[in-house]
Every structure is written in C-alpha cells, then in structure tokens.
Write a protein that holds these residues in place. Structure first.
Motif, PDB file in Angstrom:
ATOM      1  N   LEU A 272      -4.538   9.854 -46.754  1.00  0.00           N
ATOM      2  CA  LEU A 272      -5.270   9.610 -45.474  1.00  0.00           C
ATOM      3  C   LEU A 272      -4.938  11.041 -44.520  1.00  0.00           C
ATOM      4  O   LEU A 272      -5.826  11.390 -43.757  1.00  0.00           O
TER       5      LEU A 272
ATOM      6  N   VAL B 234     -11.693   3.210 -49.480  1.00  0.00           N
ATOM      7  CA  VAL B 234     -10.750   3.005 -50.472  1.00  0.00           C
ATOM      8  C   VAL B 234     -11.359   2.136 -51.740  1.00  0.00           C
ATOM      9  O   VAL B 234     -11.734   1.109 -51.553  1.00  0.00           O
TER      10      VAL B 234
ATOM     11  N   LEU C 150      -2.345  -2.301 -49.981  1.00  0.00           N
ATOM     12  CA  LEU C 150      -2.511  -1.882 -48.618  1.00  0.00           C
ATOM     13  C   LEU C 150      -1.932  -2.611 -47.608  1.00  0.00           C
ATOM     14  O   LEU C 150      -2.525  -2.816 -46.620  1.00  0.00           O
TER      15      LEU C 150
ATOM     16  N   GLU D  44      -2.978  -2.330 -41.757  1.00  0.00           N
ATOM     17  CA  GLU D  44      -4.081  -2.612 -40.643  1.00  0.00           C
ATOM     18  C   GLU D  44      -4.442  -1.906 -39.535  1.00  0.00           C
ATOM     19  O   GLU D  44      -5.443  -1.613 -39.186  1.00  0.00           O
TER      20      GLU D  44
ATOM     21  N   ILE E  62      -7.313  -0.100 -42.395  1.00  0.00           N
ATOM     22  CA  ILE E  62      -7.505  -0.680 -43.785  1.00  0.00           C
ATOM     23  C   ILE E  62      -6.744  -1.819 -44.119  1.00  0.00           C
ATOM     24  O   ILE E  62      -5.677  -2.175 -43.988  1.00  0.00           O
ATOM     25  N   SER E  63      -7.842  -2.795 -44.451  1.00  0.00           N
ATOM     26  CA  SER E  63      -7.312  -4.052 -44.809  1.00  0.00           C
ATOM     27  C   SER E  63      -8.130  -4.874 -45.766  1.00  0.00           C
ATOM     28  O   SER E  63      -9.207  -4.363 -45.978  1.00  0.00           O
TER      29      SER E  63
ATOM     30  N   SER F 118     -13.002  -6.006 -48.141  1.00  0.00           N
ATOM     31  CA  SER F 118     -12.448  -5.572 -46.823  1.00  0.00           C
ATOM     32  C   SER F 118     -13.112  -6.752 -45.870  1.00  0.00           C
ATOM     33  O   SER F 118     -14.438  -7.019 -46.208  1.00  0.00           O
TER      34      SER F 118
ATOM     35  N   ALA G  29     -14.073  -4.136 -40.767  1.00  0.00           N
ATOM     36  CA  ALA G  29     -12.899  -3.315 -41.127  1.00  0.00           C
ATOM     37  C   ALA G  29     -13.668  -1.894 -40.839  1.00  0.00           C
ATOM     38  O   ALA G  29     -14.801  -1.605 -41.284  1.00  0.00           O
TER      39      ALA G  29
ATOM     40  N   THR H 205     -12.623   0.725 -42.279  1.00  0.00           N
ATOM     41  CA  THR H 205     -12.661   1.675 -43.532  1.00  0.00           C
ATOM     42  C   THR H 205     -13.052   0.707 -44.706  1.00  0.00           C
ATOM     43  O   THR H 205     -12.496  -0.619 -44.830  1.00  0.00           O
TER      44      THR H 205
ATOM     45  N   VAL I 191     -13.106  -1.351 -48.062  1.00  0.00           N
ATOM     46  CA  VAL I 191     -12.387  -1.500 -49.310  1.00  0.00           C
ATOM     47  C   VAL I 191     -13.135  -2.118 -50.392  1.00  0.00           C
ATOM     48  O   VAL I 191     -13.774  -3.136 -50.361  1.00  0.00           O
TER      49      VAL I 191
END
Length: 380
Positions: free
Chosen positions: A296, A305, A323, A327, A331-332, A349, A353, A355, A357
């Motif tokens: 990151l 991700v 992960l 959060e 990222i979650s 994700s 979110a 980002t 996932v």
C-alpha cells in the motif's frame, strides 16, 4: 493452425494442456507426477514427455499445432518476456541453473524432449521471472557487496510471474478498466506463495527474492528469516549449508508450525482448537497482512486486492485473516460474499468498499498459450 500444447514442468512433475485457441477450450490435460522419485515409474522429464505424448495420442493433430509453450522458472535478468526457443536460448537456460538448481534442469530436459518430439513446431519459453523485470533498481537491489551483485547475480528476481500477470489483467477487466489504469496487490497463495505490487499493469515489487524462499510463510518454506539464523544453526548443530537450505525449503512453513503443509488441514485443526494450527494460521495471515501494508505504501493508490491460487481461491478463513484490521485503509471483505464457495471470478468486498477485493482463479496454462502465440505474431 489453432492449437497450443502447454508444458508446465516442476522439479518432479509435468502439467500439460492442449488448448484450442479459437474458443480456448481444453482438448486434453493432465499431470505426470513423481518424476525421478524412487516411488515413481518415470525416470526423468524426457521420459515424462513420452508419457504426455502417450496421453495425447488420438487427441493431438500435429497439423493444427501452432506452438508448444513451456514454463521456465528462472530467466535471470536476461529474459524480459516470452522467447522463441533455439539453441542459444537453451544454452542461456543452462547457464542459469545455479539460480534454480531444482527447476531449470527439469525445464531444460523437457524442452529438449519436446523439440525432438515436435521438430517442426515453434517452441516458446515463458519465464516465471519475466513479469518482474520491470522492478525498479531500488526494489530489486540487496544491500550487499558489489561483486556479489554483479559477478554472482544476487538480486531480487521474483517468481509466479505468469500467474501474477494473468490475474492482474483479469482483475483489471473485472473493474472495467485497462491494466494500465489500475494499481493492485495480487496475492498468489498456494503451497508456494508470493505477493506482487502491480502499478499500471507492471510489477514494481514482489515478495519472493533471488529464490522462492523469501517472503510469505508457505507450505514448506519459511519465508522471511533473519539471514544470521542459517549461520547460527550451522554453528550450533554442525549442519551444512545444504542441509539448512533443504530444511528451510522443504521442512519449514506450515509443515513445521502445524504438522501439515495443506492449509485445509491447518484450517480444520485450528477450528477444532488445536493451538499449533491456530498459531500457524495467525503467522501465515499476519505475514500476508504485513506485505499488503508495505505495498500500500509502495503503490500509494490501490484499486484492488486480488486473491488467487489454491489457498487464495478456496480459503475464506485466510482471506478474512489476511485483511483483518485493514478496514480503516478502505480494505475489507463481506463475510457473506467471502463465505460463498465458487470457482468463478468474483468480488468479496462490500458494495461500498473503497478498494475492490477480488478472487480471481489463476490460469497459468492459458497465459503461457497466449504469450506463445504473441511471440509468433498471432492474436489469441
């Protein structure tokens, strides 16, 4: 001609796939295992090629075979992309054996057997290390004496490049964008495991180093380790460098921590409350999480991700653990999405979110086939 035969050889195995590139269909595939082992019946990779040819009998039409694509583990700093194989390329692969003493000899033996079996068919080498040749010098350089770096070639090379390249491109497509528009972190988590930071479609850092030992905790590999540990073990136990190297590669990682190198076994044991398995799982996920944080910082902006390979595609526990606590960085995972079993590309994700996932099943064989045709000037 619209078919490609892909030969993906490990140190003691050959995975093969015959692909119709018009519709990307599998015409035949399989694995030859235990090559060169006392418990096996296949003496070497040349004999393994004979087994492959036998399995393809009646399925392979040589008149339609456009290319044979080979996975080669180590290309050093000589090969930046897929390469049409000739005698000079074979000589170069041979010269690089000290960097990959288990894999490059097997790769070379299989190449020579395939060239003999298909003398009129172009053969293409696709190198595990090639995707990482875009690493900047500050990312691949170790702080060691110059003669080690220049004379002995000691630097970060990285591996799993074929998988990282395929997955990063598919992940960009899932986002509806071109690879050049996306920054992402790709997590190839199998028995061997590595992380790759991809900026605008190019690898800019990766966790494996000069060899596949560096980086994440793996099935039987230790991953990152204080370099002084090897010298300490040698002094205290009298073990040779070769013995210590074998232990770090073959008897460490999850196997050393939990008694099994199979994440399914470790996950099951941890769920039953076995302390060694819980610790192994925590160490495994924590190491991944540390690398995500580092990348990151290296990338600045991360759009996705992506999890891939056997563990990454199938272990909801590992994905959530890797992960955990990120959060606040956007990222979650959605517990419901993450728990769903599927063999398809998918988001895990939450909808909101920052980002994405993703789970992206890797396909090194189709990537090798695509690159083989690219070398020949064909469009897959």
């Amino acid at each position: 001609m619209n078919q490609v035969l892909v030969l993906n050889s490990g140190s003691s195995s050959i995975k093969y796939r015959l692909i119709d590139m018009d519709d990307r269909a599998r015409l035949a595939d399989g694995t030859v295992e235990r090559i060169g082992e006392s418990a096996g019946s296949v003496a070497d990779h040349a004999a393994g090629m004979d087994v492959v040819l036998g399995a393809l009998k009646g399925r392979l039409d040589r008149s339609r075979l456009a290319a044979v694509g080979h996975r080669v583990v180590h290309g050093g700093d000589r090969f930046r992309g897929p390469t049409l194989i000739d005698d000079e390329v074979c000589d170069a692969i041979r010269e690089l054996i000290p960097l990959a003493p288990l894999h490059n000899p097997a790769n070379l033996t299989l190449i020579e057997a395939a060239r003999s079996a298909f003398p009129d068919t172009p053969q293409v080498a696709v190198f595990d290390t090639a995707f990482h040749q875009t690493l900047p010098d500050y990312a691949y350089t170790y702080a060691i004496p110059k003669e080690w770096r220049t004379d002995l070639g000691v630097r970060r090379y990285g591996f799993h490049g074929t998988s990282h390249q395929y997955v990063s491109r598919r992940a960009a497509a899932m986002l509806g964008r071109e690879p050049e528009e996306v920054n992402m972190i790709v997590l190839h988590l199998g028995n061997g495991a590595s992380v790759c930071a991809v900026r605008e479609g190019k690898s800019v850092d990766t966790s494996m180093g000069m060899t596949p030992l560096e980086g994440l905790v793996m099935g039987t590999r230790s991953g990152d380790l204080d370099p002084a540990v090897s010298a300490y073990i040698a002094r205290q136990s009298g073990q040779s460098a070769e013995q210590i190297d074998q232990t770090l590669n073959k008897a460490s990682g999850l196997l050393a921590l939990a008694g099994s190198n199979d994440m399914r076994d470790v996950d099951t044991a941890a769920a039953k409350g076995e302390e060694a398995a819980r610790l192994a799982l925590d160490v495994y996920c924590y190491r991944i999480r540390k690398y995500i944080g580092a990348y990151l910082a290296a990338l600045g902006r991360v759009d996705a991700v992506a999890f891939t390979a056997g563990v990454g595609e199938n272990s909801a526990t590992v994905r959530a653990g890797a992960l955990l606590g990120l959060e606040h960085l956007g990222i979650s995972v959605s517990p419901k999405r993450n728990a769903q079993e599927s063999k398809q590309e998918r988001y895990i994700s939450p909808y909101w979110a920052q980002t994405a996932v993703l789970v992206v099943p890797t396909d090194e064989e189709i990537e090798i086939a695509d690159q083989a045709l690219q070398v020949l000037g064909a469009q897959p």
